[in-house]
Scaffold this active site. Structure first.
Site, PDB file in Angstrom:
ATOM      1  N   CYS A  91       0.828  -1.190   0.000  1.00  0.00           N
ATOM      2  CA  CYS A  91       0.000   0.000   0.000  1.00  0.00           C
ATOM      3  C   CYS A  91       0.869   1.249   0.000  1.00  0.00           C
ATOM      4  O   CYS A  91       2.096   1.182   0.006  1.00  0.00           O
ATOM      5  CB  CYS A  91      -0.895   0.011   1.236  1.00  0.00           C
ATOM      6  SG  CYS A  91      -1.879  -1.498   1.420  1.00  0.00           S
ATOM      7  N   ARG A 139      -4.784   1.329  -0.933  1.00  0.00           N
ATOM      8  CA  ARG A 139      -4.619  -0.101  -0.710  1.00  0.00           C
ATOM      9  C   ARG A 139      -4.369  -0.889  -1.992  1.00  0.00           C
ATOM     10  O   ARG A 139      -5.057  -0.697  -2.995  1.00  0.00           O
ATOM     11  CB  ARG A 139      -5.863  -0.670  -0.029  1.00  0.00           C
ATOM     12  CG  ARG A 139      -5.672  -2.130   0.394  1.00  0.00           C
ATOM     13  CD  ARG A 139      -6.922  -2.724   1.000  1.00  0.00           C
ATOM     14  NE  ARG A 139      -6.633  -4.062   1.512  1.00  0.00           N
ATOM     15  CZ  ARG A 139      -7.559  -5.001   1.739  1.00  0.00           C
ATOM     16  NH1 ARG A 139      -8.825  -4.731   1.514  1.00  0.00           N
ATOM     17  NH2 ARG A 139      -7.206  -6.183   2.196  1.00  0.00           N
ATOM     18  N   LEU A 140      -3.364  -1.766  -1.929  1.00  0.00           N
ATOM     19  CA  LEU A 140      -3.187  -2.845  -2.877  1.00  0.00           C
ATOM     20  C   LEU A 140      -3.594  -4.119  -2.143  1.00  0.00           C
ATOM     21  O   LEU A 140      -2.902  -4.564  -1.222  1.00  0.00           O
ATOM     22  CB  LEU A 140      -1.731  -2.942  -3.349  1.00  0.00           C
ATOM     23  CG  LEU A 140      -1.391  -4.120  -4.268  1.00  0.00           C
ATOM     24  CD1 LEU A 140      -2.156  -4.024  -5.576  1.00  0.00           C
ATOM     25  CD2 LEU A 140       0.104  -4.183  -4.531  1.00  0.00           C
ATOM     26  N   VAL A 161      -3.944  -7.709  -1.004  1.00  0.00           N
ATOM     27  CA  VAL A 161      -3.134  -8.921  -1.152  1.00  0.00           C
ATOM     28  C   VAL A 161      -3.624 -10.027  -0.231  1.00  0.00           C
ATOM     29  O   VAL A 161      -3.693 -11.193  -0.618  1.00  0.00           O
ATOM     30  CB  VAL A 161      -1.641  -8.606  -0.872  1.00  0.00           C
ATOM     31  CG1 VAL A 161      -0.811  -9.879  -0.836  1.00  0.00           C
ATOM     32  CG2 VAL A 161      -1.092  -7.657  -1.926  1.00  0.00           C
ATOM     33  N   GLY A 221       2.675  -2.951   3.848  1.00  0.00           N
ATOM     34  CA  GLY A 221       3.609  -4.056   3.968  1.00  0.00           C
ATOM     35  C   GLY A 221       2.930  -5.398   4.129  1.00  0.00           C
ATOM     36  O   GLY A 221       1.729  -5.548   3.907  1.00  0.00           O
ATOM     37  N   ASP A 246      -3.590  -9.124   8.141  1.00  0.00           N
ATOM     38  CA  ASP A 246      -2.421  -8.865   8.981  1.00  0.00           C
ATOM     39  C   ASP A 246      -2.463  -7.443   9.534  1.00  0.00           C
ATOM     40  O   ASP A 246      -1.856  -7.155  10.572  1.00  0.00           O
ATOM     41  CB  ASP A 246      -1.118  -9.125   8.222  1.00  0.00           C
ATOM     42  CG  ASP A 246      -0.978  -8.337   6.931  1.00  0.00           C
ATOM     43  OD1 ASP A 246      -1.954  -7.710   6.494  1.00  0.00           O
ATOM     44  OD2 ASP A 246       0.118  -8.361   6.335  1.00  0.00           O
ATOM     45  N   SER A 298      11.688 -11.789  -5.158  1.00  0.00           N
ATOM     46  CA  SER A 298      12.921 -11.354  -5.817  1.00  0.00           C
ATOM     47  C   SER A 298      14.138 -11.766  -4.994  1.00  0.00           C
ATOM     48  O   SER A 298      14.024 -12.112  -3.817  1.00  0.00           O
ATOM     49  CB  SER A 298      12.881  -9.829  -5.997  1.00  0.00           C
ATOM     50  OG  SER A 298      14.026  -9.359  -6.659  1.00  0.00           O
TER      51      SER A 298
END
Length: 617
Positions: free
Chosen positions: A2, A50-51, A53, A80, A104, A381
């Site tokens: 986010c 917000r993204l 997830v 996060g 979370d 990654s």
């Protein structure tokens, strides 16, 4: 993942400033394309983009917690992922906390109510967050241990402005768009000083730290830092422990309620993460993992080995794909995409400062992530493995190790971070970059922890490891965060798990390099996971274009800049050298380390123009 922002002013009711708060929040839309929220309560205002997830329907922010009578106790804006949130939730439920969501985010909020500022020590993840404690009228800013997620703040006369990126703060008219000599030194040199923001008066929350704001003032506190501890495991145990940690870390990083993939270069680091993820997916009965790599059009014909890139990534990527069975996509980039003015403007807006070092890697990362985002919301990654396990050449270069400066800025490496070739000597003398670099280096040395009785060689390698893990890696994490979040893609970095960092940081160099090669410990821990070609491959950095038409396009833009009397960068340039550069013929191959001055001049001009910067030098 986010974007967060907020404002604290003890002399105002910020309900009257909702338009400004929403403007600050909207700057984070790229980081959080799925939802927007603003919470204002008296002196404090929190914004969130917000993204989604985890817990896609719940977890909306800013999130509040109330007492049994409905009075707000605290409000949270959080960016996060917390990888141990399920264990923490179980603990909090046992302590009497009741949850409304499966997110979370709510675990972090309830954790703050239970443990206060010490909740930081219990979180395993990447995060940047702000909690407004209504009861105490105090604001807490908190950042993860390795600084994977950014968090900036600007103290004001009666409070503070903060945000995931400088642009959120700059959207408030109280934030000056001024840059001092210190800020320019940070832009023009590869030092990345913790806490120092480029814009005047702006700071970063230091990794592993909290900053608390109260009416009486602000207080920063370290809740985590690298410490020197005796390593008692033998080599076999060390290899096994490293492997076990990596298996647990990657499995935790794969928790998501949205499509997830791997960023694969065919190097040891990303291949290890991909192989572990593929095994974890198979063990859970999931579909084969997706993976993505990047290459340049016509690279089969144009690639020539250089001092650090002995071979293209593509053959090694294909070996890993065959070995792991991943569903792979190779993203092939054309040169005209890299030089597209709209793309480069998007890169600058994502970074908020000149993205000069690494040149074309910035636009190529942006294009890679744009392609990835069409299929996945989360990517894993391999960042930080080189800093942790000793992958760079300067870890094995005696002159670099014993130099009185950062090892990556010594002969043999410094040219890869050069960008001042076209800048005016008088301007550079005024900044005193050598003095600035010297001061920052000795500040960093003063922080390095020592282990009583440690040999001189082990002290030296601990020092180099510390510099890489607290300075150099931050530049890579920033680059990956800005380019991915500009497109709403969450990139997770398993090698930044603090348990692994603490363990390997304290592993003696003799074990990290026991077979005389770079990253011996990681290579041994992952050996049976990887094809032989990758096990034997020498470290190679992220690919860069060698197409001369890329450099030709940059030189054309430099010529146009020099012809523009209003270009703000002109007073900072050595114009005769710049004209010579613009007029010089381009060879058959363009090397990234020969383009540094070009990139810096163009990016500086674009930044000064786009951000309307005032330089206080």
């Amino acid at each position: 993942m986010c974007g967060i922002t907020g404002w604290l002013d003890y002399e105002r009711d910020l309900a009257t400033a909702s338009t400004t708060v929403r403007a600050m929040t909207r700057t984070m839309a790229c980081r959080g394309p799925d939802a927007e929220g603003v919470w204002i309560g008296g002196h404090a205002a929190l914004g969130h983009r917000r993204l989604s997830v985890i817990d896609l329907d719940g977890g909306r922010q800013p999130m509040t917690a109330e007492d049994d009578e409905g009075h707000t106790l605290a409000a949270l804006t959080f960016c996060g992922e917390i990888y141990n949130y399920r264990e923490l939730r179980t603990d909090l439920v046992a302590r009497g906390h009741r949850f409304r969501t499966a997110s979370d985010t709510e675990v972090v909020l309830r954790g703050y109510l239970q443990w206060g500022e010490d909740v930081a020590t219990r979180l395993n993840g990447m995060f940047a967050l702000a909690v407004w404690d209504v009861r105490r009228e105090e604001l807490l800013l908190l950042r993860d241990r390795m600084g994977v997620k950014p968090l900036y703040y600007l103290p004001t006369e009666h409070g503070v402005l903060f945000g995931s990126e400088p642009k959120a703060i700059l959207a408030n008219p109280r934030a000056p768009r001024r840059v001092s000599a210190e800020g320019l030194c940070e832009v023009l040199d590869m030092v990345k000083t913790p806490e120092v923001g480029v814009f005047q008066g702006m700071y970063e929350v230091r990794p592993g730290h909290t900053v608390r704001f109260a009416r009486q003032g602000a207080r920063a506190r370290a809740y985590w830092k690298l410490e020197a501890r005796e390593h008692t495991d033998d080599l076999a145990t060390t290899i096994a422990t490293t492997r076990a940690l990596l298996e647990d870390i990657v499995e935790r990083h794969m928790v998501a309620d949205v499509p997830l993939c791997l960023l694969l270069s065919g190097g040891l680091d990303s291949s290890t993460v991909t192989a572990l993820a593929a095994r974890a997916a198979a063990a859970r009965g999931l579909d084969p993992v997706r993976s993505f790599s990047v290459d340049f059009a016509h690279a089969d014909d144009r690639f020539l080995p250089d001092a650090v890139r002995g071979m293209r990534d593509a053959p090694f990527v294909r070996d890993v794909v065959r070995h792991t069975g991943s569903r792979h996509t190779e993203v092939v980039l054309e040169t005209d995409e890299l030089t597209d003015p709209a793309l480069r403007a998007a890169v600058l807006r994502a970074v908020d400062q000149p993205p000069a070092f690494w040149g074309d890697m910035w636009p190529s990362l942006y294009l890679l992530f744009r392609a990835v985002r069409q299929h996945s919301t989360v990517a894993l990654s391999g960042e930080a493995a080189d800093e942790l396990f000793g992958g760079y050449r300067w870890f094995r270069n005696p002159n670099a190790l014993r130099a009185d400066t950062f090892p990556w800025l010594t002969s043999g490496s410094a040219r890869y971070f050069g960008g001042r070739a076209l800048l005016d000597k008088g301007f550079l003398d005024k900044l005193d970059l050598p003095g600035y670099r010297r001061d920052r280096y000795h500040e960093a040395l003063a922080e390095v922890p020592a282990l009583p009785g440690e040999s001189e060689d082990d002290r030296l390698m601990r020092r180099v490891g510390y510099l890489n893990l607290t300075r150099f890696v931050q530049t890579l994490l920033d680059r990956k965060d800005r380019m991915s979040m500009a497109l709403g893609l969450e990139v997770r970095v398993p090698f930044c798990d603090h348990r692994l960092v603490e363990y390997v940081f304290n592993t003696p160099w003799a074990m990290k390099s026991f077979d005389g090669r770079e990253k011996s410990l990681l290579r041994a821990a992952a050996a049976e996971l990887l094809p032989a070609s990758v096990r034997e491959r020498v470290k190679s950095p992220y690919p860069a274009t060698q197409d001369p038409s890329y450099e030709r396009a940059l030189r054309g833009r430099l010529a146009a800049l020099l012809a523009d009397a209003d270009a703000p960068v002109l007073p900072l340039l050595d114009r005769s050298r710049a004209r010579a550069m613009a007029d010089r013929p381009v060879g058959d191959v363009s090397r990234p380390y020969d383009r540094g001055g070009l990139e810096m001049a163009l990016w500086l001009n674009a930044w000064l123009t786009e951000y309307d910067i005032t330089l206080d030098v």
